[in-house]
Design a protein around this motif. Structure first.
Motif, short mmCIF file in Angstrom:
data_model
loop_
_atom_site.label_atom_id
_atom_site.label_comp_id
_atom_site.label_asym_id
_atom_site.label_seq_id
_atom_site.Cartn_x
_atom_site.Cartn_y
_atom_site.Cartn_z
N GLN A 1 36.98 39.00 29.42
CA GLN A 1 36.42 38.19 30.68
C GLN A 1 37.38 37.56 31.33
OE1 GLN A 1 32.18 36.60 30.40
NE2 GLN A 1 32.54 37.09 28.34
N HIS A 2 38.27 37.12 30.50
CA HIS A 2 39.62 36.24 31.01
C HIS A 2 40.32 37.07 31.50
CE1 HIS A 2 42.40 32.69 29.83
NE2 HIS A 2 42.77 33.32 31.00
N VAL A 3 40.91 38.16 31.33
CA VAL A 3 41.69 38.98 32.11
C VAL A 3 41.01 39.62 33.43
CG1 VAL A 3 41.16 41.02 30.91
CG2 VAL A 3 43.48 40.82 31.98
N ALA A 4 39.61 39.87 33.13
CA ALA A 4 39.00 40.28 34.57
C ALA A 4 39.08 39.00 35.66
CB ALA A 4 37.65 40.91 34.30
N SER A 5 38.78 37.98 35.13
CA SER A 5 38.75 36.98 36.03
C SER A 5 39.98 36.39 36.78
CB SER A 5 37.95 35.65 35.48
OG SER A 5 38.94 34.95 34.46
N GLU A 6 41.19 36.59 35.85
CA GLU A 6 42.41 36.29 36.36
C GLU A 6 43.05 37.49 37.44
OE1 GLU A 6 43.80 33.65 35.71
OE2 GLU A 6 43.96 33.21 33.56
N LEU A 7 42.34 38.70 37.31
CA LEU A 7 42.62 39.58 38.33
C LEU A 7 41.77 39.72 39.73
CD1 LEU A 7 43.70 42.61 35.98
CD2 LEU A 7 45.14 40.87 37.14
N THR A 8 40.54 39.47 39.21
CA THR A 8 39.65 39.35 40.52
C THR A 8 39.69 37.90 41.15
OG1 THR A 8 37.70 38.67 39.15
CG2 THR A 8 38.16 40.73 39.48
N GLY A 9 40.24 36.82 40.59
CA GLY A 9 40.47 35.49 41.08
C GLY A 9 41.92 35.54 41.50
N ARG A 10 42.67 34.71 40.74
CA ARG A 10 44.00 34.60 40.89
C ARG A 10 44.59 34.22 39.77
NH1 ARG A 10 46.53 29.38 43.30
NH2 ARG A 10 45.30 27.94 42.34
N PHE A 11 46.03 34.54 39.44
CA PHE A 11 46.60 34.03 38.36
C PHE A 11 47.79 32.96 38.88
CE2 PHE A 11 50.22 34.87 35.25
CZ PHE A 11 49.34 34.07 34.18
N LEU A 12 49.02 33.45 39.33
CA LEU A 12 50.01 32.43 39.59
C LEU A 12 49.53 32.14 41.29
CD1 LEU A 12 52.94 33.86 37.56
CD2 LEU A 12 51.25 31.95 37.10
#
Length: 190
Positions: free
Chosen positions: A57-68
């Motif tokens: 879930q964490h990786v999906a949220s970083e990609l659908t939301g934002r990371f940096l």
């Protein structure tokens, strides 16, 4: 002088993390594979159990939301988030099928599966990997110990060389953050 549990855990963590440089090529290859899929209109599907489900879930949220940086959302789905589907499939088929069936429904050739398993032996993650292979979906394994049965089925297997689940999970989150950064770099979004 006796050490504390925290000090022992920190020492174990540091010993493991000093070895992780050996994973650089695999992490770079995985980042490239995921970025290429996203650039071509594909998506990242991820799965795992327990803490690995949280990592999916964490990786999906970083990609659908934002990371940096703020950027357009990237297509990513954690297969562990739909409790109705998980319980339906677990009840009507078996727990071994809870990721494979949604992967077959949602995945397409050109997508990538991020299969997360600290043991490399999780039966339901293994079934998802097999379904991905049957469907023409590339597989990145984020694994631990010796990679287990899942490692040889992956296009890229990132195997954290530790017998301790907690240390493997700590390394997995570093790898996940690195993959997100690599995707943003490769897509010119960072």
């Amino acid at each position: 002088m006796t050490t504390t549990l925290f000090a022992d855990n920190l020492a174990d963590h540091l010993r493991l993390f000093q070895q992780l440089g050996a994973l650089d090529t695999d992490v770079q290859d995985a980042g490239r594979l995921i970025a290429e899929a996203l650039a071509a209109g594909g998506k990242l599907l991820s799965c795992g159990n327990g803490g690995s489900a949280a990592d999916a879930q964490h990786v999906a949220s970083e990609l659908t939301g934002r990371f940096l940086k703020d950027r357009p959302p990237l297509a990513a789905i954690a297969l562990s988030t739909d409790s109705s589907a998980l319980t339906c499939i677990g009840n009507d088929y078996s727990f071994d099928e809870v990721f494979a069936r949604p992967l077959r429904a949602l995945g397409r050739p050109g997508d990538v599966l991020l299969a997360i398993s600290t043991s490399g032996q999780s039966a339901n993650v293994l079934r998802a990997v097999q379904a991905a292979r049957d469907t023409g979906i590339k597989v990145v394994g984020l694994l631990g110990r010796d990679g287990g049965a899942i490692a040889p089925l992956c296009d890229v297997a990132i195997v954290v060389p530790s017998p301790t689940t907690a240390r493997i999970q700590e390394a997995h989150i570093l790898v996940i953050h690195t993959l997100c950064g690599l995707v943003e770099q490769r897509l010119g979004l960072a």
